[in-house]
Design a protein around this motif. Structure first.
Motif, PDB file in Angstrom:
ATOM      1  N   GLY A  41       7.387   9.661  -1.123  1.00 51.82           N
ATOM      2  CA  GLY A  41       7.134  10.874  -0.354  1.00 51.82           C
ATOM      3  C   GLY A  41       5.846  11.569  -0.750  1.00 51.82           C
ATOM      4  N   MET A  42       4.740  11.142  -0.155  1.00 51.78           N
ATOM      5  CA  MET A  42       3.445  11.772  -0.413  1.00 51.78           C
ATOM      6  C   MET A  42       2.863  12.199   0.924  1.00 51.78           C
ATOM      7  SD  MET A  42       1.685   9.316  -3.328  1.00 51.78           S
ATOM      8  CE  MET A  42       1.788   7.784  -2.408  1.00 51.78           C
ATOM      9  N   PRO A  43       2.116  13.322   0.949  1.00 53.09           N
ATOM     10  CA  PRO A  43       1.478  13.746   2.199  1.00 53.09           C
ATOM     11  C   PRO A  43       0.347  12.790   2.581  1.00 53.09           C
ATOM     12  CG  PRO A  43       0.785  15.162   0.387  1.00 53.09           C
ATOM     13  CD  PRO A  43       1.825  14.230  -0.163  1.00 53.09           C
ATOM     14  N   GLY A  44       0.003  12.812   3.839  1.00 53.08           N
ATOM     15  CA  GLY A  44      -1.042  11.894   4.303  1.00 53.08           C
ATOM     16  C   GLY A  44      -0.460  10.504   4.355  1.00 53.08           C
ATOM     17  N   THR A  45      -1.014   9.596   3.596  1.00 50.93           N
ATOM     18  CA  THR A  45      -0.485   8.242   3.521  1.00 50.93           C
ATOM     19  C   THR A  45       0.667   8.224   2.520  1.00 50.93           C
ATOM     20  OG1 THR A  45      -2.690   7.349   3.969  1.00 50.93           O
ATOM     21  CG2 THR A  45      -1.071   5.835   3.054  1.00 50.93           C
ATOM     22  N   ASP A  46       1.878   7.932   3.008  1.00 46.56           N
ATOM     23  CA  ASP A  46       3.031   7.900   2.106  1.00 46.56           C
ATOM     24  C   ASP A  46       3.074   6.579   1.341  1.00 46.56           C
ATOM     25  OD1 ASP A  46       4.016   5.997   3.901  1.00 46.56           O
ATOM     26  OD2 ASP A  46       5.665   7.257   4.616  1.00 46.56           O
ATOM     27  N   GLY A  47       4.112   6.403   0.540  1.00 46.27           N
ATOM     28  CA  GLY A  47       4.222   5.195  -0.271  1.00 46.27           C
ATOM     29  C   GLY A  47       4.315   3.921   0.540  1.00 46.27           C
ATOM     30  N   TYR A  48       4.926   4.002   1.730  1.00 49.18           N
ATOM     31  CA  TYR A  48       5.013   2.814   2.584  1.00 49.18           C
ATOM     32  C   TYR A  48       3.631   2.404   3.095  1.00 49.18           C
ATOM     33  CZ  TYR A  48      10.003   3.818   2.541  1.00 49.18           C
ATOM     34  OH  TYR A  48      11.295   4.060   2.147  1.00 49.18           O
ATOM     35  N   GLY A  49       2.856   3.374   3.554  1.00 52.19           N
ATOM     36  CA  GLY A  49       1.498   3.080   4.002  1.00 52.19           C
ATOM     37  C   GLY A  49       0.627   2.599   2.864  1.00 52.19           C
ATOM     38  N   PHE A  50       0.852   3.171   1.684  1.00 53.71           N
ATOM     39  CA  PHE A  50       0.091   2.785   0.505  1.00 53.71           C
ATOM     40  C   PHE A  50       0.346   1.327   0.143  1.00 53.71           C
ATOM     41  CE2 PHE A  50      -0.015   2.825  -4.322  1.00 53.71           C
ATOM     42  CZ  PHE A  50      -1.384   2.644  -4.410  1.00 53.71           C
ATOM     43  N   ILE A  51       1.635   0.929   0.050  1.00 55.72           N
ATOM     44  CA  ILE A  51       1.916  -0.446  -0.350  1.00 55.72           C
ATOM     45  C   ILE A  51       1.447  -1.418   0.727  1.00 55.72           C
ATOM     46  CG2 ILE A  51       4.292  -0.671   0.517  1.00 55.72           C
ATOM     47  CD1 ILE A  51       2.992  -1.961  -2.880  1.00 55.72           C
ATOM     48  N   GLU A  52       1.460  -0.995   1.989  1.00 58.02           N
ATOM     49  CA  GLU A  52       0.937  -1.851   3.061  1.00 58.02           C
ATOM     50  C   GLU A  52      -0.549  -2.130   2.829  1.00 58.02           C
ATOM     51  OE1 GLU A  52       0.066  -1.316   7.771  1.00 58.02           O
ATOM     52  OE2 GLU A  52       2.038  -0.653   7.075  1.00 58.02           O
ATOM     53  N   ARG A  53      -1.286  -1.096   2.444  1.00 55.11           N
ATOM     54  CA  ARG A  53      -2.722  -1.273   2.164  1.00 55.11           C
ATOM     55  C   ARG A  53      -2.950  -2.111   0.915  1.00 55.11           C
ATOM     56  NH1 ARG A  53      -5.218   4.656   3.796  1.00 55.11           N
ATOM     57  NH2 ARG A  53      -4.609   4.497   5.979  1.00 55.11           N
ATOM     58  N   VAL A  54      -2.097  -1.903  -0.094  1.00 52.44           N
ATOM     59  CA  VAL A  54      -2.215  -2.706  -1.317  1.00 52.44           C
ATOM     60  C   VAL A  54      -1.978  -4.178  -0.997  1.00 52.44           C
ATOM     61  CG1 VAL A  54      -1.116  -3.206  -3.554  1.00 52.44           C
ATOM     62  CG2 VAL A  54      -1.613  -0.834  -2.905  1.00 52.44           C
ATOM     63  N   ARG A  55      -0.928  -4.480  -0.245  1.00 50.02           N
ATOM     64  CA  ARG A  55      -0.590  -5.873   0.065  1.00 50.02           C
ATOM     65  C   ARG A  55      -1.629  -6.530   0.962  1.00 50.02           C
ATOM     66  NH1 ARG A  55       1.623  -6.029  -4.218  1.00 50.02           N
ATOM     67  NH2 ARG A  55       3.785  -5.392  -4.464  1.00 50.02           N
ATOM     68  N   ALA A  56      -2.452  -5.737   1.658  1.00 52.73           N
ATOM     69  CA  ALA A  56      -3.524  -6.293   2.500  1.00 52.73           C
ATOM     70  C   ALA A  56      -4.740  -6.703   1.669  1.00 52.73           C
ATOM     71  CB  ALA A  56      -3.937  -5.269   3.558  1.00 52.73           C
ATOM     72  N   LEU A  57      -4.791  -6.274   0.409  1.00 50.15           N
ATOM     73  CA  LEU A  57      -5.912  -6.636  -0.465  1.00 50.15           C
ATOM     74  C   LEU A  57      -5.796  -8.086  -0.915  1.00 50.15           C
ATOM     75  CD1 LEU A  57      -5.940  -3.519  -2.834  1.00 50.15           C
ATOM     76  CD2 LEU A  57      -7.598  -4.024  -1.026  1.00 50.15           C
ATOM     77  N   PRO A  58      -6.940  -8.728  -1.199  1.00 49.36           N
ATOM     78  CA  PRO A  58      -6.876 -10.066  -1.801  1.00 49.36           C
ATOM     79  C   PRO A  58      -6.173  -9.984  -3.160  1.00 49.36           C
ATOM     80  CG  PRO A  58      -9.115  -9.555  -1.067  1.00 49.36           C
ATOM     81  CD  PRO A  58      -8.306  -8.287  -0.962  1.00 49.36           C
ATOM     82  N   GLY A  59      -5.560 -11.066  -3.570  1.00 48.58           N
ATOM     83  CA  GLY A  59      -4.829 -11.099  -4.830  1.00 48.58           C
ATOM     84  C   GLY A  59      -5.646 -10.682  -6.029  1.00 48.58           C
TER      85      GLY A  59
END
Length: 150
Positions: free
Chosen positions: A74-92
């Motif tokens: 629960g974070m304002p703006g980009t929440d944890g779900y959006g955050f992990i989605e962006r993390v998983r889109a990064l190269p390993g």
């Protein structure tokens, strides 16, 4: 007549996992929560870096290359779900495969399922039970406490 059975030996309390050398990124918009987690993890030997938002978390992740990610949902703006989605889109090699723990006040089974489907490996409900969080992080970092001596 049979002799009385000796009392069962008392189990020693399980020691908290040692996180020496484990680098942990904590992402939470609440400063008090970040500092509480920092203290808990550093007291167990972890090296902790923090971020106050998803965007800052992405920058720190790529700069610091931590071993484990701990993120509030629960974070304002980009929440944890959006955050992990962006993390998983990064190269390993830029952090896309980092083991991640979600911390959330939502503790229903469907919330846990959503967290796991989003890309986190584990879910720890708030209020955080320190021993549980340390065990989860140790597991994700592949650091297991030595078994007790018999």
């Amino acid at each position: 007549p049979p002799s009385p059975r000796p009392p069962a030996p008392e189990r020693a309390p399980t020691a908290a996992p040692e996180l020496g050398g484990v680098r942990v990124l904590v992402v939470d918009d609440e400063e008090d929560a970040r500092e509480l987690l920092r203290t808990l993890l550093e007291d167990s030997g972890a090296h902790v870096v923090t971020a106050g938002s998803a965007m800052e978390g992405l920058q720190v992740l790529q700069a610091e290359h931590p071993d484990v990610l701990v993120s509030d949902i629960g974070m304002p703006g980009t929440d944890g779900y959006g955050f992990i989605e962006r993390v998983r889109a990064l190269p390993g090699d830029q952090g896309g495969r980092i083991p991640a723990v979600a911390i959330t006040a939502y503790a229903r089974s469907e919330d846990r399922t959503r967290v796991l489907r989003a890309g986190f490996q584990s879910h720890v409900p708030k209020p955080v039970e320190p021993g549980e969080l340390l065990a989860v992080i140790a597991s994700l970092a592949q650091r297991y406490p030595a078994p007790p001596k018999a």
